[in-house]
Design a protein around this motif. Sequence first.
Motif, mmCIF file in Angstrom:
data_model
loop_
_atom_site.group_PDB
_atom_site.id
_atom_site.type_symbol
_atom_site.label_atom_id
_atom_site.label_comp_id
_atom_site.label_asym_id
_atom_site.label_seq_id
_atom_site.Cartn_x
_atom_site.Cartn_y
_atom_site.Cartn_z
ATOM 1 N N ALA A 164 0.834 -1.205 0.000
ATOM 2 C CA ALA A 164 0.000 0.000 0.000
ATOM 3 C C ALA A 164 0.869 1.255 0.000
ATOM 4 N N ALA A 165 1.891 1.269 0.845
ATOM 5 C CA ALA A 165 2.800 2.417 0.879
ATOM 6 C C ALA A 165 3.566 2.526 -0.437
ATOM 7 N N PHE A 166 3.960 1.377 -0.987
ATOM 8 C CA PHE A 166 4.653 1.388 -2.277
ATOM 9 C C PHE A 166 3.769 2.014 -3.350
ATOM 10 N N ALA A 167 2.492 1.639 -3.401
ATOM 11 C CA ALA A 167 1.592 2.147 -4.437
ATOM 12 C C ALA A 167 1.387 3.658 -4.303
ATOM 13 N N ARG A 168 1.226 4.137 -3.085
ATOM 14 C CA ARG A 168 1.038 5.585 -2.898
ATOM 15 C C ARG A 168 2.273 6.360 -3.351
ATOM 16 N N ALA A 169 3.451 5.881 -2.957
ATOM 17 C CA ALA A 169 4.683 6.562 -3.350
ATOM 18 C C ALA A 169 4.893 6.486 -4.864
ATOM 19 N N TRP A 170 4.561 5.365 -5.454
ATOM 20 C CA TRP A 170 4.734 5.199 -6.902
ATOM 21 C C TRP A 170 3.848 6.180 -7.670
ATOM 22 N N VAL A 171 2.595 6.274 -7.265
ATOM 23 C CA VAL A 171 1.656 7.185 -7.941
ATOM 24 C C VAL A 171 2.137 8.630 -7.810
ATOM 25 N N SER A 172 2.546 9.025 -6.627
ATOM 26 C CA SER A 172 2.988 10.403 -6.420
ATOM 27 C C SER A 172 4.236 10.725 -7.234
ATOM 28 N N ASP A 173 5.224 9.851 -7.180
ATOM 29 C CA ASP A 173 6.494 10.121 -7.870
ATOM 30 C C ASP A 173 6.334 10.094 -9.384
ATOM 31 N N ARG A 174 5.635 9.114 -9.893
ATOM 32 C CA ARG A 174 5.511 8.985 -11.342
ATOM 33 C C ARG A 174 4.588 10.047 -11.941
ATOM 34 N N HIS A 175 3.634 10.487 -11.176
ATOM 35 C CA HIS A 175 2.769 11.549 -11.700
ATOM 36 C C HIS A 175 3.512 12.879 -11.735
ATOM 37 N N ARG A 176 4.224 13.195 -10.656
ATOM 38 C CA ARG A 176 4.961 14.464 -10.633
ATOM 39 C C ARG A 176 6.165 14.428 -11.564
ATOM 40 N N GLY A 177 6.881 13.330 -11.565
ATOM 41 C CA GLY A 177 8.116 13.276 -12.339
ATOM 42 C C GLY A 177 7.919 13.038 -13.818
ATOM 43 N N ARG A 178 6.977 12.157 -14.180
ATOM 44 C CA ARG A 178 6.767 11.804 -15.587
ATOM 45 C C ARG A 178 5.451 12.323 -16.138
ATOM 46 N N GLY A 179 4.605 12.844 -15.287
ATOM 47 C CA GLY A 179 3.310 13.340 -15.757
ATOM 48 C C GLY A 179 2.347 12.242 -16.160
ATOM 49 N N LEU A 180 2.486 11.043 -15.608
ATOM 50 C CA LEU A 180 1.620 9.933 -15.985
ATOM 51 C C LEU A 180 0.226 10.090 -15.392
ATOM 52 N N ALA A 181 -0.774 9.669 -16.168
ATOM 53 C CA ALA A 181 -2.164 9.741 -15.734
ATOM 54 C C ALA A 181 -2.572 8.450 -15.031
ATOM 55 N N ARG A 182 -3.792 8.408 -14.557
ATOM 56 C CA ARG A 182 -4.279 7.275 -13.779
ATOM 57 C C ARG A 182 -4.158 5.963 -14.543
ATOM 58 N N ARG A 183 -4.551 5.980 -15.814
ATOM 59 C CA ARG A 183 -4.556 4.730 -16.574
ATOM 60 C C ARG A 183 -3.151 4.145 -16.700
ATOM 61 N N ALA A 184 -2.160 4.977 -17.004
ATOM 62 C CA ALA A 184 -0.787 4.483 -17.115
ATOM 63 C C ALA A 184 -0.259 4.025 -15.762
ATOM 64 N N LEU A 185 -0.583 4.741 -14.701
ATOM 65 C CA LEU A 185 -0.121 4.361 -13.367
ATOM 66 C C LEU A 185 -0.741 3.046 -12.921
ATOM 67 N N ALA A 186 -2.032 2.854 -13.227
ATOM 68 C CA ALA A 186 -2.679 1.594 -12.867
ATOM 69 C C ALA A 186 -2.017 0.420 -13.585
ATOM 70 N N SER A 187 -1.643 0.622 -14.839
ATOM 71 C CA SER A 187 -0.971 -0.438 -15.586
ATOM 72 C C SER A 187 0.394 -0.761 -14.973
#
Length: 265
Positions: free
Chosen positions: A141-164
């Motif tokens: 759970a902590a991994f998923a939260r950190a992954w979403v935050s970092d990849r969205h801010r750093g790479r600009g990924l949207a929900r669909r790409a992050l879920a994949s």
Amino acid sequence: MPGRRRGARSGRGWDAAPSRARSGSDGASAARSRRGAPPPTLSTDEGEFEWPEGSVPVPITVEREPEETPAPRERRGGRAQQAPQPRDEAERAREICLSQLAVRPRTRAELATALARRGISTEVAVEVLERYDEVGIIDDAAFARAWVSDRHRGRGLARRALASELRQRGVDADTAGAALDDLDPDTEAATARALVDRKLRSARGEPEAVFRRLVGMLARKGYGAGLAIRVVKDAMAAQSAEAAEFADGVDADALADLEGGERTE
């Protein structure tokens, strides 16, 4: 000549006078004679052979068969060391997990895959991973939260790409969904607009070509067709008069329906 041995030459046999080159050794023989020391002898299987007076004993090297000696044991600090014992499988599994986690956080599924590739049995892997779950070293759970935050801010990924990406790393759907809930639609739209504005500053070509490139860029980052088209249209309208004229003629809803139909097919 009577009395001379065959093959012997005058001045070169045992009766020859010592040469000057051997004066050092002859001096030693003379000294022994003056001291009354007996001439040197050579012991053989047939008895002792006495070197003639004035001659120089020739050193004889006797070769011996090499004796078999046991291989030396490894020593450290002057003490013999026993061969290292094989490590416990659970210890190896823990070392593999820690080396993986030292690079970046990992999900439980990623660590299980790494252990299987290194030949760790399923039973030992489950035991080690369960323990890591208990102490909090593994926390999907902590991994998923950190992954979403970092990849969205750093790479600009949207929900669909992050879920994949989370699915590829073994995060279950519920855990991934809870982490993605932190990414609201307004934040996603603002990130998409920032990406387009940055690309527009260096974009070259006809407005239609630029439009399609920017929409495609957002699509690859996981943004839906409707949001991508609206964001690009608004950004181009604010860029220049030519781009604004083109953007005014774009029917975002129609294009979104067309893009959606092409994806479905």
